[in-house]
Write a protein that holds these residues in place. Structure first.
Motif, PDB file in Angstrom:
ATOM      1  N   ASN A 253     -12.260 -13.872  -0.853  1.00  0.00           N
ATOM      2  CA  ASN A 253     -11.015 -12.598  -0.939  1.00  0.00           C
ATOM      3  C   ASN A 253      -9.973 -13.264  -1.379  1.00  0.00           C
ATOM      4  OD1 ASN A 253     -11.041 -14.166   1.310  1.00  0.00           O
ATOM      5  ND2 ASN A 253     -11.837 -12.552   2.799  1.00  0.00           N
ATOM      6  N   LYS A 273     -12.050  -7.674  -4.171  1.00  0.00           N
ATOM      7  CA  LYS A 273     -10.853  -7.586  -3.618  1.00  0.00           C
ATOM      8  C   LYS A 273     -10.487  -8.658  -2.254  1.00  0.00           C
ATOM      9  CE  LYS A 273     -13.909  -2.954  -2.773  1.00  0.00           C
ATOM     10  NZ  LYS A 273     -14.827  -2.378  -1.800  1.00  0.00           N
ATOM     11  N   VAL A 275      -6.183  -9.952  -0.332  1.00  0.00           N
ATOM     12  CA  VAL A 275      -4.804  -9.295   0.152  1.00  0.00           C
ATOM     13  C   VAL A 275      -3.719  -9.400  -0.794  1.00  0.00           C
ATOM     14  CG1 VAL A 275      -2.951  -9.439   1.895  1.00  0.00           C
ATOM     15  CG2 VAL A 275      -5.715  -9.003   2.274  1.00  0.00           C
ATOM     16  N   CYS A 276      -2.627  -9.103  -1.468  1.00  0.00           N
ATOM     17  CA  CYS A 276      -1.557  -8.556  -2.724  1.00  0.00           C
ATOM     18  C   CYS A 276      -0.231  -8.753  -2.100  1.00  0.00           C
ATOM     19  CB  CYS A 276      -1.851  -7.757  -3.750  1.00  0.00           C
ATOM     20  SG  CYS A 276      -3.548  -7.648  -4.900  1.00  0.00           S
ATOM     21  N   LYS A 301      -9.064  -6.282  -6.926  1.00  0.00           N
ATOM     22  CA  LYS A 301      -8.665  -5.420  -6.335  1.00  0.00           C
ATOM     23  C   LYS A 301      -8.179  -5.485  -5.254  1.00  0.00           C
ATOM     24  CE  LYS A 301     -11.804  -1.593  -8.105  1.00  0.00           C
ATOM     25  NZ  LYS A 301     -12.988  -0.505  -7.719  1.00  0.00           N
ATOM     26  N   CYS A 302      -6.467  -4.800  -4.809  1.00  0.00           N
ATOM     27  CA  CYS A 302      -5.479  -5.195  -4.186  1.00  0.00           C
ATOM     28  C   CYS A 302      -5.545  -4.257  -3.117  1.00  0.00           C
ATOM     29  CB  CYS A 302      -3.708  -5.610  -4.765  1.00  0.00           C
ATOM     30  SG  CYS A 302      -4.277  -6.439  -5.651  1.00  0.00           S
ATOM     31  N   GLU A 303      -5.875  -4.293  -2.072  1.00  0.00           N
ATOM     32  CA  GLU A 303      -5.029  -3.362  -0.571  1.00  0.00           C
ATOM     33  C   GLU A 303      -4.053  -3.030  -0.327  1.00  0.00           C
ATOM     34  OE1 GLU A 303      -6.451  -3.682   4.321  1.00  0.00           O
ATOM     35  OE2 GLU A 303      -7.577  -5.349   2.694  1.00  0.00           O
ATOM     36  N   LEU A 304      -3.595  -1.264  -0.227  1.00  0.00           N
ATOM     37  CA  LEU A 304      -2.531  -1.979  -0.261  1.00  0.00           C
ATOM     38  C   LEU A 304      -2.861  -0.258  -0.314  1.00  0.00           C
ATOM     39  CD1 LEU A 304       0.495  -2.356  -1.390  1.00  0.00           C
ATOM     40  CD2 LEU A 304       0.002  -0.322  -3.383  1.00  0.00           C
ATOM     41  N   LYS A 305      -1.670   0.213   1.297  1.00  0.00           N
ATOM     42  CA  LYS A 305      -1.725   1.162   2.054  1.00  0.00           C
ATOM     43  C   LYS A 305      -3.268   1.356   2.305  1.00  0.00           C
ATOM     44  CE  LYS A 305       2.402   2.634   0.326  1.00  0.00           C
ATOM     45  NZ  LYS A 305       3.208   3.163  -0.373  1.00  0.00           N
ATOM     46  N   SER A 306      -4.066   0.675   2.946  1.00  0.00           N
ATOM     47  CA  SER A 306      -5.676   1.151   3.341  1.00  0.00           C
ATOM     48  C   SER A 306      -6.760   1.457   2.097  1.00  0.00           C
ATOM     49  CB  SER A 306      -5.776   2.265   4.281  1.00  0.00           C
ATOM     50  OG  SER A 306      -5.330   1.798   5.428  1.00  0.00           O
ATOM     51  N   LYS A 307      -6.102   0.963   0.275  1.00  0.00           N
ATOM     52  CA  LYS A 307      -6.716   1.863  -0.290  1.00  0.00           C
ATOM     53  C   LYS A 307      -6.919   0.602  -1.617  1.00  0.00           C
ATOM     54  CE  LYS A 307      -4.985   6.105  -0.692  1.00  0.00           C
ATOM     55  NZ  LYS A 307      -4.135   7.616  -1.830  1.00  0.00           N
ATOM     56  N   HIS A 308      -7.648   0.663  -2.352  1.00  0.00           N
ATOM     57  CA  HIS A 308      -8.476  -0.893  -2.984  1.00  0.00           C
ATOM     58  C   HIS A 308      -7.665  -0.171  -4.255  1.00  0.00           C
ATOM     59  CE1 HIS A 308     -10.566  -1.999   0.167  1.00  0.00           C
ATOM     60  NE2 HIS A 308     -10.059  -3.288   0.336  1.00  0.00           N
TER      61      HIS A 308
END
Length: 539
Positions: A253, A273, A275-276, A301-308
């Motif tokens: 990750n 996935k 953390v961007c 995929k980036c974790e952004l606002k509880s979404k990927h």
């Protein structure tokens, strides 16, 4: 001249029995029991000015199973066999040939020679083993590349094939396969067959950490898919020969920026996935480069606002979000940008000097604690090919330290014979309290020294209680030192000059190491005086 010896009981034949050195019509050794071609007289084609003579040699209907290697019959390579084939024709059919990687080396030569000599045609040459090739007739003119993929040579554990793995040479693909799929491996094997163009399959195992090993520099492909990998050594991405890395279906990750050294077409992370953050903006550029080259092997995929969300679909602002206030931004942004630029340039230019200064301040308030996991007090790093530096480090420096009660580690003396050198470097550095680097002019030219120095700095950087002492043995100027970390020691004056004039070099080294160790003062004084005399004569 005809020599007919067919239908007898010959079990072997020497190479000199058909490379006669003059012209003949036929040598007929067919229908015997010949199973071996020998070279008892050590015949060598280069011992003659030129190849003389030739004729037809009949070896069909015998017990021959394996093609001899060129070296076994006095040739340097298959090319020499090809040259001889234009004066010596052979009939070798009706033998129980075992078709392997050695066989395929001769096929093209035989095919080219058969166009000139009728002795090669209708040879009835076919494979008897292995089972998957039984009955096949090797013929290079057919051009069936998939068929020639079956011509392999197995490699055993005696030749470093790892346990529970299957290894073989495959000349048609120009590779050596090390297949450890589903072999219950917990880490990379410590040794593999000593060949170039390695193709290593370690998929479906239980590997968590991928460490740098020397044989990876001989590897062109490695499959690490379906493991439990959470960390991979960034040095692996710097290997130029490694053009295919499969890391899909793992647990990573975090991606190191060293990935930029590889093309997206050479690495497969699969779906991953992360953390961007603003520091990870490079991943968007890297993925876009792969997309432009039609390489769709990475789905980050980036974790952004509880979404990927797919990293390529994000903007720069998504990676680096900021709260905007137009008035404040208008006034402070230029100043802040300028200050950040100055700080950044200063830090990038002097980051190692800053690190050393901070560490020196910390050492004044830090007490070294005896650790049960420490095996050595001092690890001495030097280029053993430099005779002067090595002689001084062993005969003077090492003796002085041991007389003062310090246990030293010298790689060529204390490493386990036959062990993996790079792994022992890593292990002994971790288990040493302090490090001494004997900086000679050729220190940075050795690959092992570069690996050793990288591990020393990494251990020093991660452990606040450790310390490095650099001895400028050849009085190098900082301008002649290309490693910025070693350069920082010299620029700050933290490196001890070997050509000192106060004759207290060894004493100063001891004081730098023993920040909190308390050694009997009488012993120290006696040993220091004697060793100072040694260094005086050495200087």
């Amino acid at each position: 001249m005809h020599i007919k010896l067919k239908r007898n009981r010959l079990h072997s034949i020497d190479i000199t029995n058909f490379y006669l050195g003059y012209w003949f019509y036929k040598l007929d050794y067919s229908h015997n029991k010949i199973s071996e071609i020998t070279n008892k007289l050590n015949w060598n084609v280069f011992r003659r000015d030129k190849i003389v003579g030739g004729g037809l040699v009949k070896l069909n209907a015998n017990h021959l199973t394996h093609f001899p290697t060129p070296e076994e019959v006095g040739l340097t390579d298959v090319t020499q066999a090809f040259k001889l084939a234009f004066t010596y024709a052979y009939q070798i059919g009706d033998n129980p040939w075992h078709c392997d990687c050695r066989c395929i080396k001769y096929i093209k030569s035989v095919d080219l020679a058969s166009r000139k000599f009728k002795g090669f045609k209708n040879n009835n040459l076919s494979c008897y083993s292995p089972p998957q090739l039984k009955g096949y007739t090797p013929d290079a003119s057919k051009g069936n590349s998939s068929f020639y993929d079956l011509f392999i040579c197995n490699i055993t554990m005696k030749n470093k094939c790892p346990p529970r793995c299957y290894c073989f040479q495959q000349p048609s693909q120009k590779r050596v396969v090390v297949n450890c799929d589903l072999s219950q491996q917990w880490k990379l094997p410590t040794h593999v067959p000593d060949f170039d163009n390695l193709d290593i399959n370690l998929s479906r195992n239980k590997i968590k950490t991928v460490e740098y090993l020397v044989y990876l520099r001989k590897t062109k492909r490695i499959d690490l898919s379906y493991n439990r990998i959470v960390y991979i050594d960034p040095l692996i991405f710097e290997i130029k020969t490694l053009t295919n890395i499969n890391l899909s279906q793992n647990r990573m990750n975090v991606l190191d920026k060293s990935v930029l050294l590889k093309s997206p077409c050479n690495i497969a992370f699969g779906e991953i996935k992360i953390v961007c953050t603003c520091e990870m903006l490079w991943i968007k550029i890297w993925l876009e480069r792969g997309n432009s080259q039609n390489c769709n092997r990475n789905h980050v995929k980036c974790e952004l606002k509880s979404k990927h969300i797919n990293a390529m679909l994000l903007s720069r602002e998504d990676f680096c979000p900021v709260e905007r206030n137009d008035t404040v931004i208008f006034i402070t942004l230029p100043t802040a940008t300028f200050l950040c630029f100055i700080c950044f340039v200063t830090f990038m230019s002097l980051k190692y000097e800053i690190k050393l200064i901070v560490r020196k301040i910390q050492n004044r308030f830090t007490t070294t604690i005896m650790n049960s996991e420490i095996d050595f007090d001092v690890y001495i790093s030097m280029n053993i090919e430099n005779q002067d530096g090595t002689a001084w480090a062993i005969q003077t420096l090492n003796v002085y330290l041991e007389q003062n009660g310090l246990k030293t580690c010298i790689p060529y003396r204390d490493f386990e014979p036959g062990g993996v050198h790079v792994e022992q470097i890593y292990t002994n550095i971790i288990r040493s309290r302090f490090y001494i680097v004997v900086l000679t002019e050729d220190y940075q030219e050795s690959q092992h020294q570069n690996i050793e120095w990288n591990h020393i700095w990494s251990s020093f950087k991660c452990e606040d209680r450790k310390n490095i002492v650099v001895i400028n043995f050849d009085a190098l100027d900082s301008a002649n030192i290309y490693d910025r970390r070693l350069k920082a020691f010299c620029r700050l004056g933290y490196a001890f000059e070997f050509c000192n004039f106060d004759h207290r070099l060894l004493c100063n080294i001891r004081n730098s190491l023993n920040l909190s160790l308390r050694i009997n003062q009488n012993t120290t004084s006696y040993s220091g005086n004697r060793s100072d005399q040694n260094i005086n004569s050495e200087n």
